[in-house]
Scaffold this motif. Structure first.
Motif: not given
Length: 84
Positions: A35-41
């Protein structure tokens, strides 16, 4: 790990995203990473997953999303009143 997401233009967004991650992760550390990686994208995708749902074929804001937006609006008004 959650603090890896930071949106400098709007600090209040950080708290919103962090809370959304905690609510969606279901206590799973690997899910937090995803989810952190999703938010970064694109943090908007995370908001859609956490705060909206499809009801009768329409995308609608969940009660959680409504309260989160109300809290953010209140904090923005307070910041403005405080001269920030």
């Amino acid at each position: 790990m959650i603090r890896e997401f930071h949106w400098a233009p709007e600090p209040l967004l950080d708290e919103r995203i962090h809370l959304d991650i905690l609510e969606v992760c279901d206590g799973k550390i690997e899910k937090v990473r995803e989810l952190v990686e999703l938010a970064k994208i694109d943090w908007r995708d995370l908001i859609m997953v956490a705060e909206y749902e499809v009801t009768e074929g329409k995308i609608v804001l969940k009660a959680r999303g409504q309260s989160r937006l109300a809290e953010i609006a209140m904090r923005k008004r307070q910041r403005t009143a405080d001269g920030e």
